[in-house]
Write a protein that holds these residues in place. Structure first.
Motif, PDB file in Angstrom:
ATOM      1  N   LEU A  77       0.840  -1.204   0.000  1.00 39.93           N
ATOM      2  CA  LEU A  77       0.000   0.000   0.000  1.00 39.93           C
ATOM      3  C   LEU A  77       0.874   1.254   0.000  1.00 39.93           C
ATOM      4  O   LEU A  77       0.597   2.212  -0.725  1.00 39.93           O
ATOM      5  CB  LEU A  77      -0.932  -0.018   1.218  1.00 39.93           C
ATOM      6  CG  LEU A  77      -1.873   1.179   1.361  1.00 39.93           C
ATOM      7  CD1 LEU A  77      -2.825   1.289   0.170  1.00 39.93           C
ATOM      8  CD2 LEU A  77      -2.673   1.092   2.665  1.00 39.93           C
ATOM      9  N   GLU A  78       1.929   1.256   0.802  1.00 37.86           N
ATOM     10  CA  GLU A  78       2.861   2.394   0.813  1.00 37.86           C
ATOM     11  C   GLU A  78       3.395   2.660  -0.593  1.00 37.86           C
ATOM     12  O   GLU A  78       3.449   3.810  -1.046  1.00 37.86           O
ATOM     13  CB  GLU A  78       4.053   2.108   1.738  1.00 37.86           C
ATOM     14  CG  GLU A  78       3.716   2.076   3.220  1.00 37.86           C
ATOM     15  CD  GLU A  78       4.908   1.588   4.063  1.00 37.86           C
ATOM     16  OE1 GLU A  78       6.052   1.588   3.566  1.00 37.86           O
ATOM     17  OE2 GLU A  78       4.673   1.197   5.221  1.00 37.86           O
ATOM     18  N   GLU A  79       3.796   1.572  -1.264  1.00 42.38           N
ATOM     19  CA  GLU A  79       4.365   1.722  -2.607  1.00 42.38           C
ATOM     20  C   GLU A  79       3.326   2.289  -3.570  1.00 42.38           C
ATOM     21  O   GLU A  79       3.612   3.190  -4.360  1.00 42.38           O
ATOM     22  CB  GLU A  79       4.861   0.356  -3.080  1.00 42.38           C
ATOM     23  CG  GLU A  79       5.845   0.435  -4.244  1.00 42.38           C
ATOM     24  CD  GLU A  79       6.206  -0.963  -4.736  1.00 42.38           C
ATOM     25  OE1 GLU A  79       6.498  -1.842  -3.898  1.00 42.38           O
ATOM     26  OE2 GLU A  79       6.158  -1.181  -5.965  1.00 42.38           O
ATOM     27  N   GLU A  80       2.111   1.737  -3.482  1.00 45.01           N
ATOM     28  CA  GLU A  80       1.030   2.203  -4.357  1.00 45.01           C
ATOM     29  C   GLU A  80       0.782   3.693  -4.155  1.00 45.01           C
ATOM     30  O   GLU A  80       0.549   4.430  -5.120  1.00 45.01           O
ATOM     31  CB  GLU A  80      -0.254   1.409  -4.039  1.00 45.01           C
ATOM     32  CG  GLU A  80      -1.527   1.885  -4.701  1.00 45.01           C
ATOM     33  CD  GLU A  80      -1.607   1.492  -6.169  1.00 45.01           C
ATOM     34  OE1 GLU A  80      -0.825   0.623  -6.591  1.00 45.01           O
ATOM     35  OE2 GLU A  80      -2.440   2.075  -6.894  1.00 45.01           O
ATOM     36  N   LEU A  81       0.848   4.155  -2.909  1.00 46.24           N
ATOM     37  CA  LEU A  81       0.564   5.568  -2.614  1.00 46.24           C
ATOM     38  C   LEU A  81       1.783   6.445  -2.847  1.00 46.24           C
ATOM     39  O   LEU A  81       1.660   7.671  -2.964  1.00 46.24           O
ATOM     40  CB  LEU A  81       0.090   5.721  -1.155  1.00 46.24           C
ATOM     41  CG  LEU A  81      -1.164   4.959  -0.738  1.00 46.24           C
ATOM     42  CD1 LEU A  81      -1.410   5.132   0.766  1.00 46.24           C
ATOM     43  CD2 LEU A  81      -2.381   5.427  -1.534  1.00 46.24           C
ATOM     44  N   GLY A  82       2.965   5.843  -2.883  1.00 44.54           N
ATOM     45  CA  GLY A  82       4.186   6.631  -3.021  1.00 44.54           C
ATOM     46  C   GLY A  82       4.428   7.539  -1.828  1.00 44.54           C
ATOM     47  O   GLY A  82       4.895   8.675  -1.961  1.00 44.54           O
ATOM     48  N   THR A  83       4.116   7.026  -0.663  1.00 37.96           N
ATOM     49  CA  THR A  83       4.244   7.840   0.553  1.00 37.96           C
ATOM     50  C   THR A  83       5.532   7.514   1.305  1.00 37.96           C
ATOM     51  O   THR A  83       5.959   6.358   1.311  1.00 37.96           O
ATOM     52  CB  THR A  83       3.037   7.599   1.496  1.00 37.96           C
ATOM     53  OG1 THR A  83       3.210   8.366   2.686  1.00 37.96           O
ATOM     54  CG2 THR A  83       2.921   6.119   1.880  1.00 37.96           C
ATOM     55  N   PRO A  84       6.126   8.502   1.951  1.00 37.31           N
ATOM     56  CA  PRO A  84       7.272   8.215   2.816  1.00 37.31           C
ATOM     57  C   PRO A  84       6.834   7.683   4.183  1.00 37.31           C
ATOM     58  O   PRO A  84       7.670   7.278   4.987  1.00 37.31           O
ATOM     59  CB  PRO A  84       7.954   9.573   2.963  1.00 37.31           C
ATOM     60  CG  PRO A  84       6.855  10.567   2.809  1.00 37.31           C
ATOM     61  CD  PRO A  84       5.861   9.956   1.847  1.00 37.31           C
ATOM     62  N   GLY A  96      -6.413   6.277   7.080  1.00 42.85           N
ATOM     63  CA  GLY A  96      -4.982   6.000   7.026  1.00 42.85           C
ATOM     64  C   GLY A  96      -4.365   6.421   5.702  1.00 42.85           C
ATOM     65  O   GLY A  96      -3.260   6.968   5.652  1.00 42.85           O
ATOM     66  N   ILE A  97      -5.099   6.162   4.616  1.00 42.20           N
ATOM     67  CA  ILE A  97      -4.600   6.560   3.289  1.00 42.20           C
ATOM     68  C   ILE A  97      -4.493   8.083   3.208  1.00 42.20           C
ATOM     69  O   ILE A  97      -3.503   8.630   2.708  1.00 42.20           O
ATOM     70  CB  ILE A  97      -5.517   5.991   2.181  1.00 42.20           C
ATOM     71  CG1 ILE A  97      -5.323   4.473   2.068  1.00 42.20           C
ATOM     72  CG2 ILE A  97      -5.245   6.676   0.843  1.00 42.20           C
ATOM     73  CD1 ILE A  97      -6.219   3.786   1.035  1.00 42.20           C
ATOM     74  N   LYS A 157       2.948  12.338   2.161  1.00 41.92           N
ATOM     75  CA  LYS A 157       3.564  12.431   0.830  1.00 41.92           C
ATOM     76  C   LYS A 157       3.742  13.895   0.443  1.00 41.92           C
ATOM     77  O   LYS A 157       4.785  14.303  -0.071  1.00 41.92           O
ATOM     78  CB  LYS A 157       2.668  11.724  -0.188  1.00 41.92           C
ATOM     79  CG  LYS A 157       3.222  11.664  -1.607  1.00 41.92           C
ATOM     80  CD  LYS A 157       2.247  10.909  -2.504  1.00 41.92           C
ATOM     81  CE  LYS A 157       2.775  10.792  -3.933  1.00 41.92           C
ATOM     82  NZ  LYS A 157       1.853   9.998  -4.758  1.00 41.92           N
ATOM     83  N   GLU A 158       2.719  14.699   0.729  1.00 41.88           N
ATOM     84  CA  GLU A 158       2.795  16.126   0.398  1.00 41.88           C
ATOM     85  C   GLU A 158       3.860  16.856   1.198  1.00 41.88           C
ATOM     86  O   GLU A 158       4.597  17.677   0.673  1.00 41.88           O
ATOM     87  CB  GLU A 158       1.440  16.788   0.690  1.00 41.88           C
ATOM     88  CG  GLU A 158       0.595  17.014  -0.545  1.00 41.88           C
ATOM     89  CD  GLU A 158      -0.755  17.603  -0.177  1.00 41.88           C
ATOM     90  OE1 GLU A 158      -0.798  18.561   0.622  1.00 41.88           O
ATOM     91  OE2 GLU A 158      -1.770  17.075  -0.679  1.00 41.88           O
ATOM     92  N   THR A 159       3.901  16.514   2.489  1.00 38.52           N
ATOM     93  CA  THR A 159       4.813  17.247   3.374  1.00 38.52           C
ATOM     94  C   THR A 159       6.172  16.583   3.467  1.00 38.52           C
ATOM     95  O   THR A 159       7.109  17.158   4.027  1.00 38.52           O
ATOM     96  CB  THR A 159       4.228  17.306   4.803  1.00 38.52           C
ATOM     97  OG1 THR A 159       4.019  15.965   5.258  1.00 38.52           O
ATOM     98  CG2 THR A 159       2.896  18.048   4.822  1.00 38.52           C
ATOM     99  N   GLY A 160       6.297  15.376   2.928  1.00 40.46           N
ATOM    100  CA  GLY A 160       7.571  14.668   3.017  1.00 40.46           C
ATOM    101  C   GLY A 160       7.862  14.088   4.392  1.00 40.46           C
ATOM    102  O   GLY A 160       8.978  13.652   4.669  1.00 40.46           O
TER     103      GLY A 160
END
Lengths: 454, 454
Positions: free
Chosen positions: B88-95, B391-392, B399-402
């Motif tokens: 899920l993290e990968e799909e969202l591209g979130t740190p 959670g998403i 992701k926006e704020t890094g």
């Protein structure tokens, strides 16, 4: 007190599948090309499978590394727990130690994703973008839909029409994972259209659904076919379960005496027991007991000979225990155990008397399932309940003899989509069917008369 | 690479529940006796609950030992895994690092057995041989049926008639565990007979089913009543989940930043977050976000005041966020989130701004559920999907704020019996409902005007 569940850490998860072919006690008879009567060559299978899987089907390497990407996906639910069934032991008053290996924790609810994920991976590696398959009640179709979803492969499932209409939940699961699910017969294939022209209301059959999926795959460049049991590579992928059991019993400080599993096409049972077969051949005192329905007694009452894998006579000829490819079992609730034949690898072990078999009536199977649910809590699938009945019988034998044996039950799947069958049992509406010998004899008339080597 | 699942061994399982009452940042307003307007005394509750549970309800001990017998049963499925949602993290591209605590592994498929087992145990200790309860769609009823089966207690479930007719699977589950399940209104009680006389085809309601179960328990010597959420002791039993998360994050070497859970009556969410509340009060930077449906926005749009727990005004008055006890939410699929009020303990934390809340439309919730199912494999319940959506959203903010935050989602249950709602979503048939303010205002007119202390 010992733990109720033995977990493996992910780093302890087996890194290779076990291929039993080099360790067989007798030669495996080759699949035959029905057109030529000669053993299949790899190229015969290329329209249906990627070469990597064909190589696994025929391979003689004892250990096959599980690719990293497959391991990564297995870890969404694997290693699966091995439970110690303390409450069931107490209920039975047995000195035996009963364990059950819980494959119901996979997203699709059974052991099926162990091979679905592997097959999707190898297809993806081969550039395949679409996979076609058939499904009866939907266990296999939903496992493949899950796997294709995770690898971003299109998935086309031909689902036997009567199940499609009567059991919508498995279909909805497949669609949630993005698969396309069509009732079979469909108008997508020649085979389907032919039946529909004759009978627009045909309820379909697994044999016909296989024909449709095979035709779909063979006629499209981008599509391969996938099978959920019977074949050697499918059984090999399932050995992850038995390999885990081995490690888990070692952690528990225990040693296997009896392994009980249910047998449909044989992949579930093979997965549990193959990793222990060499130990038995080396002299360890282990028993493997396959449980099947009396309504489809392929291990207890069938012959071991060449036959087709499907009613439509499209598949290669396989040497196996078979009730005849035209045999249609009575409509029992354990749909996954209604296949007429059995995996060639497992059939060979049965023929060599390394594996025992036992057949049960439906009512005694559900009685065991309810005993299990009311002690261990979890609700087994009707297929799995055959393994539980077998395990309970073994535990009661231990009670009689006072033997403190270690019994492992293969808990292949949950019964969340099978509650209607529990209802039928609780209301006393289940029929116990004894199959007349004439019915078997009749179906066996259609089996071709082939011996190999000639 | 870090593990995809963090398991605790059974010896690491928490041995005591956490009672948040001594650590509250403000005084908890007492439940009031509707007849006298005075705070309840323990004896008021004795017709319904055993004294041990009443003591837990009012207790100020921070830690309450979990009885051995309850621990033994918890181990049929506990400790439950904490998954790291890499896919899920990968799909969202979130740190962000996303985890989910998987309560769907219980035999009943949700967190509900955590309290059902405890309640059945204390009733058994007290000599109770029969328990009555109500259930809407069946989650709670099946959890209590399971627990009663394991303790050999008779279980009587009043199931809202429309669910009884439309959703037979949960009922069949209860019956398999040996419970008696009646459609409510039934002719077993005064309350039921009164409604049936007026309207023999009444679809029933949760409020009425509560009345039937309470009347059943209050009128029989051998029977007590059991509730699946809202009450303090129920929330306390659920803290086993948050206590496990705490240990599991420590094993993963991680530290909680945001916890997302769905909120119905509040027990699921409280179980996840209460064990972390003291850390937040002590200055740790942790956020708790409760997710609810826009169709039943008790935390985001309701008032915090005394109200009845049921439509029929039979229960004590509780200070809580309430949309009014006569409020009937639109028929969304997340049936477990349709309660008009919220647990007093959780309401207090929301009022104290320790817990945030957020409301979602159905379609965005199912979109999140499908994203989850197609990456992590597992199919969440519609209720659970609210937590996933939350959670998403938090992960996308990271992701926006890094920001590399640690997000934990409360995965309260599986969606195996909710596939029809997935179907409706995939076919574009779900309605997104915005609740008009007048509807809320109208229901609030029925709420009694009570302030305490006077």
């Amino acid at each position: 007190m010992a733990d109720s569940k033995i977990f493996l850490s992910e780093s302890e998860m087996p890194q290779a599948w076990y291929n039993i072919q080099p360790d067989l006690p007798a030669p495996l008879m080759p699949p035959l090309n029905p057109a030529t009567g000669e053993p299949l060559v790899p190229e015969d299978l290329l329209p249906l499978f990627p070469m990597s899987l064909i190589e696994q089907e025929m391979g003689m390497e004892r250990w096959v590394d599980i690719p990293d990407e497959v391991l990564r996906i297995y870890k969404l639910w694997r290693p699966s727990p091995l439970h110690r069934a303390f409450a069931l032991e107490e209920e039975l008053g047995t000195p035996a130690r009963i364990y059950y290996k819980n494959e119901s924790v996979s997203p699709a609810g059974s052991h099926k994703p162990n091979t679905a994920v592997a097959q999707a991976y190898y297809n993806k590696q081969d550039g395949v973008t679409r996979i076609a398959t058939e499904t009866g009640a939907g266990q296999w179709g939903s496992a493949l839909a899950l796997a294709c979803s995770l690898f971003d492969i299109e998935c086309q499932v031909y689902m036997v029409r009567i199940s499609y209409d009567q059991k919508p939940y498995r279909r909805l699961m497949m669609e949630t994972w993005g698969a396309q699910c069509l009732p079979s017969p469909s108008n997508q294939t020649e085979a389907g259209r032919r039946i529909l022209a004759r009978d627009p209301d045909s309820p379909g059959s697994l044999g016909l659904a296989i024909s449709e999926a095979v035709e779909d795959a063979a006629s499209r460049e981008d599509t391969k076919y996938s099978l959920g049991s019977v074949l050697n590579h499918v059984l090999m992928h399932q050995t992850i379960t038995g390999l885990e059991i081995k490690k888990q019993l070692a952690i528990a400080g225990d040693k296997l005496d009896v392994l009980c599993g249910c047998v449909g096409g044989g992949s579930n049972f093979a997965g549990f027991c193959f990793p222990f077969v060499k130990d038995k051949l080396d002299g360890q005192d282990i028993r493997f007991v396959g449980a099947e329905p009396r309504a489809c007694p392929k291990l207890t009452r069938a012959q071991y000979r060449y036959d087709f894998g499907d009613n439509a006579q499209l598949t290669p000829l396989l040497k196996m225990h078979t009730l005849g490819h035209s045999f249609i079992p009575p409509p029992i609730h354990a749909g996954g155990l209604r296949y007429h034949g059995d995996a060639p690898l497992l059939s060979l072990l049965v023929d060599q008397k390394l594996v025992e078999a036992r057949a049960y009536y439906q009512n005694e199977v559900f009685e065991a399932a309810v005993t299990f649910a009311r002690t261990e809590g979890h609700l087994p699938a009707p297929e799995t309940a055959h393994a539980i009945k077998c395990g309970i019988d073994e535990a009661l034998r231990c009670k009689e003899t006072g033997k403190e044996e270690c019994i492992v039950i293969g808990y292949s799947g949950h019964g969340h989509f099978d509650l209607a069958s529990y209802d039928a049992y609780l209301r006393g509406q289940l029929e116990d069917v004894d199959l007349p010998q004439e019915t078997i004899d009749e179906a066996m008339k259609d089996v071709p008369d082939i011996t190999w080597p000639r």
